[in-house]
Design a protein around this motif. Structure first.
Motif, PDB file in Angstrom:
ATOM      1  N   PRO A 526      16.288  14.284 -32.834  1.00  0.00           N
ATOM      2  CA  PRO A 526      17.006  13.556 -31.793  1.00  0.00           C
ATOM      3  C   PRO A 526      17.516  14.470 -30.687  1.00  0.00           C
ATOM      4  O   PRO A 526      17.920  15.609 -30.941  1.00  0.00           O
ATOM      5  CB  PRO A 526      18.159  12.903 -32.558  1.00  0.00           C
ATOM      6  CG  PRO A 526      18.335  13.725 -33.773  1.00  0.00           C
ATOM      7  CD  PRO A 526      16.987  14.236 -34.129  1.00  0.00           C
ATOM      8  N   ARG A 529      23.191  12.241 -29.874  1.00  0.00           N
ATOM      9  CA  ARG A 529      23.925  11.435 -30.847  1.00  0.00           C
ATOM     10  C   ARG A 529      24.920  10.591 -30.064  1.00  0.00           C
ATOM     11  O   ARG A 529      25.726  11.112 -29.290  1.00  0.00           O
ATOM     12  CB  ARG A 529      24.676  12.316 -31.838  1.00  0.00           C
ATOM     13  CG  ARG A 529      25.486  11.514 -32.867  1.00  0.00           C
ATOM     14  CD  ARG A 529      26.274  12.423 -33.791  1.00  0.00           C
ATOM     15  NE  ARG A 529      27.260  13.197 -33.038  1.00  0.00           N
ATOM     16  CZ  ARG A 529      27.712  14.395 -33.418  1.00  0.00           C
ATOM     17  NH1 ARG A 529      27.254  14.963 -34.515  1.00  0.00           N
ATOM     18  NH2 ARG A 529      28.593  15.034 -32.681  1.00  0.00           N
ATOM     19  N   ARG A 531      27.892   7.773 -30.643  1.00  0.00           N
ATOM     20  CA  ARG A 531      28.705   7.132 -31.670  1.00  0.00           C
ATOM     21  C   ARG A 531      30.004   6.617 -31.078  1.00  0.00           C
ATOM     22  O   ARG A 531      30.448   7.069 -30.023  1.00  0.00           O
ATOM     23  CB  ARG A 531      28.992   8.100 -32.821  1.00  0.00           C
ATOM     24  CG  ARG A 531      29.879   9.283 -32.481  1.00  0.00           C
ATOM     25  CD  ARG A 531      30.096  10.147 -33.705  1.00  0.00           C
ATOM     26  NE  ARG A 531      31.079  11.208 -33.466  1.00  0.00           N
ATOM     27  CZ  ARG A 531      31.508  12.054 -34.389  1.00  0.00           C
ATOM     28  NH1 ARG A 531      31.043  11.955 -35.628  1.00  0.00           N
ATOM     29  NH2 ARG A 531      32.391  12.981 -34.103  1.00  0.00           N
ATOM     30  N   THR A 558      27.102   5.347 -35.785  1.00  0.00           N
ATOM     31  CA  THR A 558      26.362   6.406 -35.101  1.00  0.00           C
ATOM     32  C   THR A 558      24.897   6.039 -34.940  1.00  0.00           C
ATOM     33  O   THR A 558      24.279   5.460 -35.834  1.00  0.00           O
ATOM     34  CB  THR A 558      26.445   7.721 -35.905  1.00  0.00           C
ATOM     35  OG1 THR A 558      27.827   8.056 -36.103  1.00  0.00           O
ATOM     36  CG2 THR A 558      25.748   8.850 -35.178  1.00  0.00           C
ATOM     37  N   ARG A 559      24.377   6.358 -33.769  1.00  0.00           N
ATOM     38  CA  ARG A 559      22.937   6.235 -33.531  1.00  0.00           C
ATOM     39  C   ARG A 559      22.399   7.563 -33.004  1.00  0.00           C
ATOM     40  O   ARG A 559      23.013   8.178 -32.132  1.00  0.00           O
ATOM     41  CB  ARG A 559      22.637   5.119 -32.520  1.00  0.00           C
ATOM     42  CG  ARG A 559      22.823   3.717 -33.089  1.00  0.00           C
ATOM     43  CD  ARG A 559      22.221   2.683 -32.177  1.00  0.00           C
ATOM     44  NE  ARG A 559      22.441   1.336 -32.654  1.00  0.00           N
ATOM     45  CZ  ARG A 559      22.021   0.237 -32.020  1.00  0.00           C
ATOM     46  NH1 ARG A 559      21.358   0.351 -30.879  1.00  0.00           N
ATOM     47  NH2 ARG A 559      22.260  -0.958 -32.523  1.00  0.00           N
ATOM     48  N   TYR A 560      21.243   7.957 -33.543  1.00  0.00           N
ATOM     49  CA  TYR A 560      20.581   9.170 -33.082  1.00  0.00           C
ATOM     50  C   TYR A 560      19.423   8.755 -32.181  1.00  0.00           C
ATOM     51  O   TYR A 560      18.621   7.886 -32.543  1.00  0.00           O
ATOM     52  CB  TYR A 560      20.087   9.995 -34.264  1.00  0.00           C
ATOM     53  CG  TYR A 560      21.217  10.494 -35.123  1.00  0.00           C
ATOM     54  CD1 TYR A 560      21.950  11.614 -34.753  1.00  0.00           C
ATOM     55  CD2 TYR A 560      21.591   9.816 -36.285  1.00  0.00           C
ATOM     56  CE1 TYR A 560      23.009  12.065 -35.524  1.00  0.00           C
ATOM     57  CE2 TYR A 560      22.652  10.258 -37.060  1.00  0.00           C
ATOM     58  CZ  TYR A 560      23.356  11.375 -36.680  1.00  0.00           C
ATOM     59  OH  TYR A 560      24.411  11.817 -37.431  1.00  0.00           O
ATOM     60  N   ARG A 567      18.863   6.365 -25.834  1.00  0.00           N
ATOM     61  CA  ARG A 567      20.262   6.698 -25.541  1.00  0.00           C
ATOM     62  C   ARG A 567      20.926   5.583 -24.737  1.00  0.00           C
ATOM     63  O   ARG A 567      22.045   5.157 -25.036  1.00  0.00           O
ATOM     64  CB  ARG A 567      20.329   8.016 -24.766  1.00  0.00           C
ATOM     65  CG  ARG A 567      21.745   8.462 -24.444  1.00  0.00           C
ATOM     66  CD  ARG A 567      21.759   9.511 -23.368  1.00  0.00           C
ATOM     67  NE  ARG A 567      21.122   9.012 -22.152  1.00  0.00           N
ATOM     68  CZ  ARG A 567      21.203   9.616 -20.977  1.00  0.00           C
ATOM     69  NH1 ARG A 567      21.861  10.737 -20.850  1.00  0.00           N
ATOM     70  NH2 ARG A 567      20.593   9.105 -19.918  1.00  0.00           N
ATOM     71  N   THR A 581      26.740  13.194 -27.649  1.00  0.00           N
ATOM     72  CA  THR A 581      26.484  14.612 -27.885  1.00  0.00           C
ATOM     73  C   THR A 581      25.018  14.895 -27.625  1.00  0.00           C
ATOM     74  O   THR A 581      24.146  14.179 -28.124  1.00  0.00           O
ATOM     75  CB  THR A 581      26.814  15.003 -29.338  1.00  0.00           C
ATOM     76  OG1 THR A 581      28.183  14.697 -29.599  1.00  0.00           O
ATOM     77  CG2 THR A 581      26.568  16.483 -29.572  1.00  0.00           C
ATOM     78  N   ILE A 589      22.630  20.995 -35.229  1.00  0.00           N
ATOM     79  CA  ILE A 589      22.725  19.788 -36.054  1.00  0.00           C
ATOM     80  C   ILE A 589      23.133  20.202 -37.461  1.00  0.00           C
ATOM     81  O   ILE A 589      22.469  21.012 -38.095  1.00  0.00           O
ATOM     82  CB  ILE A 589      21.383  19.031 -36.080  1.00  0.00           C
ATOM     83  CG1 ILE A 589      20.918  18.736 -34.648  1.00  0.00           C
ATOM     84  CG2 ILE A 589      21.517  17.736 -36.870  1.00  0.00           C
ATOM     85  CD1 ILE A 589      19.533  18.124 -34.570  1.00  0.00           C
ATOM     86  N   GLU A 593      23.800  15.908 -41.232  1.00  0.00           N
ATOM     87  CA  GLU A 593      23.090  15.033 -40.305  1.00  0.00           C
ATOM     88  C   GLU A 593      21.587  15.255 -40.389  1.00  0.00           C
ATOM     89  O   GLU A 593      20.804  14.303 -40.286  1.00  0.00           O
ATOM     90  CB  GLU A 593      23.566  15.297 -38.875  1.00  0.00           C
ATOM     91  CG  GLU A 593      24.970  14.798 -38.592  1.00  0.00           C
ATOM     92  CD  GLU A 593      25.344  15.027 -37.139  1.00  0.00           C
ATOM     93  OE1 GLU A 593      25.461  14.030 -36.403  1.00  0.00           O
ATOM     94  OE2 GLU A 593      25.513  16.187 -36.747  1.00  0.00           O
TER      95      GLU A 593
END
Length: 655
Positions: A526, A529, A531, A558-560, A567, A581, A589, A593
């Motif tokens: 990714p 991040r 979130r 949270t979404r990657y 995004r 992030t 990372i 994660e």
């Protein structure tokens, strides 16, 4: 330092009664244990994923009809990359046994060698697995003016009918893989086309219509080699046919050996006894013909070859039938596959070389050049092997896994993989979060050497390349390859992209078959991040994100995100004012994660190679001397990191 391992904890004893004993129907068993029948499930992003096995099982039945001289055309349609229909013009499934033939294990015509000889699908499982693992499945059989139809959902019969028909004899099958099992799957056209082309190479005269496009081969294995070779042959392809065996081969200027092997039309991607026999006997035959004491490795270096055999009751090492087992014999007389292939190669290749002395001279010249180069680096090679052997006892660059592709047995062999990483920080994150059973890590010191235009001597002189070659166990070809997936894992920045290119150049230069056989991948990680705290999202949006909220083990959802589009979608879903992030390197990372990115949902991009790819020209342009043309290209396409950051901030503000 070796990783610490937790001691095995004693299992907790539970009550064991008659209520724990269950009987599963055929369809239930397939759905409960799909791996036993089709290997892994997957989402269609890899050629070995389960949805392609389902398609192959259906097509195999149609190919078997063609082999029995019943139907010379197969029509295949893929709708929306989700649903498939296959129509052949063979004999059609006997109407009275239609339902049993597609829903009951160990039921089929292929147990009767009078009806089917030299078939791939001899285990009575194939199309039943397709039925069980599909949300919708339909079969129609047309025979002599009658058509019987049956429909199923997840293996359960939902309807049947019989009616008159004017259509030609044959079988129609429609299926839609169950999305509850094959998560977010899509069929990829390029994988299907490769599969279908292989069918036509092995069945001269067969026409396959794929989404309206015609696929046909006039010259069998010669077409296969011509369509797959990225280097020109040093002499015209030698093509020899016998009863139930066909071979084709030539030498090219590339390093290593390259083989395509088939049994009864099945592409045995991991070879087996027929491929091993061909390798042994082609070298023996050429050596005997030359009258010189050539090394077998020198004879085969640069060889590109294909072998296809047809035999009754082949024994494969797994349900996916990608490797012919060692116990397979020819029923008539019970001779071994080794002798069957050897007798043909020795007689036919020797005859050919005696009749075509001009081509024989080219072959011997190529072998002599191989021998000369090998002897020139013999001293370096010996020292490098000794160094690699010592390093393998405690290879500081390699964090190995427990199960390997070349293990004699094991259900997880094909899951074995090795991550090639840059630097200690990235390799540290992967090492701590990997699955030690099937995932190994090889750490690069920095940017590897640009080996374009260099000879194989550099593989032995360069410690890093030599240790990598030893870790993969590919010095003598792919037969001993230790990992099914060789994954280049670098940062998604300019330096990381450069390292990817350098590693791909290394494989293309010295081990092109590794790429051609689909073993090399790029790890997608990714870029962002996104979130937000649950209490900031709002009740309405939180309700929409109910599943994600339940899965979250903290106060955050949270979404990657692997792209700017993902995004933007994440910001919209998790707003207002989410925390964003940007990951600039793998080392940033955390291992906690990272385990999400190399687990079941790992995103890999396969490195592919086709004849249309002008490999030599591309490598010369990007990896050769720094020409003014390339300098101008880089300058004109350069994106300054600060400018990109400003663009990102502007985009976020606009959102």
């Amino acid at each position: 330092m070796a990783e610490e391992e937790k001691p095995n904890e004693a299992p907790i004893l539970t009550e064991y009664t008659e209520d724990h004993i269950r009987h599963l129907s055929d369809m239930e068993h397939i759905r409960t244990r799909p791996g036993m029948y089709i290997g892994k499930l997957g989402d269609g992003s890899h050629a070995e994923d389960g949805i392609y096995v389902l398609l192959k099982e259906v097509i195999d039945n149609s190919i078997d009809e063609f082999k029995m001289n019943a139907g010379r055309r197969i029509e295949i349609t893929v709708e929306d990359n989700l649903r498939v229909s296959v129509r052949d013009y063979g004999r059609g499934i006997p109407l009275g046994k239609l339902i049993e033939a597609v829903s009951m294990l160990n039921t089929g015509g292929k147990y009767d060698s009078k009806a089917f000889k030299k078939s791939v699908g001899l285990n009575g499982v194939g199309v039943k697995a397709v039925n069980a693992l599909s949300s919708h499945f339909e079969v129609r059989s047309h025979r002599d003016g009658e058509m019987r139809r049956a429909t199923f959902e997840r293996g359960i019969l939902t309807g049947e009918s019989t009616e008159p028909t004017a259509d030609e004899n044959g079988t129609f099958i429609y299926f839609e893989p169950d999305s509850a099992l094959f998560k977010n799957y899509t069929f990829r056209t390029e994988f299907i086309e490769t599969m279908l082309r292989n069918y036509t190479y092995l069945n001269t005269g067969l026409t396959i219509m794929f989404n309206g496009r015609r696929i046909h081969s006039r010259n069998g294995l010669v077409d296969l080699l011509n369509d797959n070779m990225t280097n020109d042959g040093l002499y015209p392809i030698i093509h020899l046919k016998g009863e139930d065996i066909e071979i084709a081969f030539t030498h090219t200027g590339q390093y290593g050996e390259e083989y395509y092997s088939f049994v009864n039309g099945q592409h045995t991607t991991q070879g087996g006894t027929h491929q091993s026999a061909f390798k042994k006997h082609i070298a023996e035959t050429i050596k005997d013909f030359s009258g010189k004491n050539f090394d077998y490795g020198d004879i085969r270096n640069g060889l590109v070859a294909a072998i296809a055999i047809n035999i009754e009751e082949p024994l494969f090492e797994s349900q996916t039938k990608i490797k012919l087992g060692s116990l397979t014999t020819i029923p008539d007389g019970g001779i071994s596959i080794d002798k069957f292939v050897g007798d043909f190669v020795k007689e036919q290749v020797d005859n050919y070389l005696h009749k075509n002395t001009d081509i024989a001279d080219i072959i011997i010249q190529k072998i002599t050049e191989n021998e000369k180069e090998r002897k020139a680096i013999a001293g370096v090679t010996k020292l490098a092997r000794e160094r690699a052997k010592k390093a393998n006892l405690h290879n500081r660059k390699l964090r190995d896994c427990r199960i390997h592709l070349n293990d004699a047995k094991g259900d997880l062999k094909e899951d074995s993989s090795i991550f090639i990483t840059e630097g200690d920080s990235a390799s540290g994150s992967i090492t701590k979060s990997r699955d030690v059973t099937t995932q190994a890590v090889f750490s690069l010191r920095g940017k590897p050497l640009n080996c374009f235009g260099l000879t194989k001597k550099v593989v032995y002189e360069n410690e890093e390349f030599n240790l990598l070659q030893a870790a993969l166990n590919i010095e003598d070809g792919l037969d001993g390859l230790r990992y099914n997936k060789v994954i280049v894992a670098t940062d998604a920045d300019v330096d990381g992209m450069h390292i990817r290119l350098l590693m791909i150049t290394f494989f293309l230069q010295f081990f092109p078959e590794l790429i051609k056989k689909g073993h090399v991948y790029i790890l997608q990680t990714p870029l962002f991040r996104v979130r937000n705290r649950k209490n900031k999202i709002g009740k309405q949006k939180l309700k929409e994100l109910e599943e994600e909220a339940k899965a979250a083990k903290s106060d955050f959802i949270t979404r990657y995100c692997y792209s700017d589009e993902e995004r933007v979608a994440a910001i919209e879903a998790l707003g207002p004012d989410p925390e964003i992030t940007r990951f600039k390197g793998l080392g940033e990372i955390s291992p906690d994660e990272f385990k999400h990115f190399i687990g079941p949902d790992i995103r890999l991009e396969q490195v592919s190679l086709h004849k249309s790819d002008q490999v030599k020209e591309l490598l010369e342009y990007y990896m050769g001397k720094n020409t003014m043309e390339r300098q101008n290209f880089i300058i004109n396409n350069l994106v300054i990191e600060e400018d990109r950051a400003e663009e990102d901030e502007t985009a976020e503000t606009a959102i």
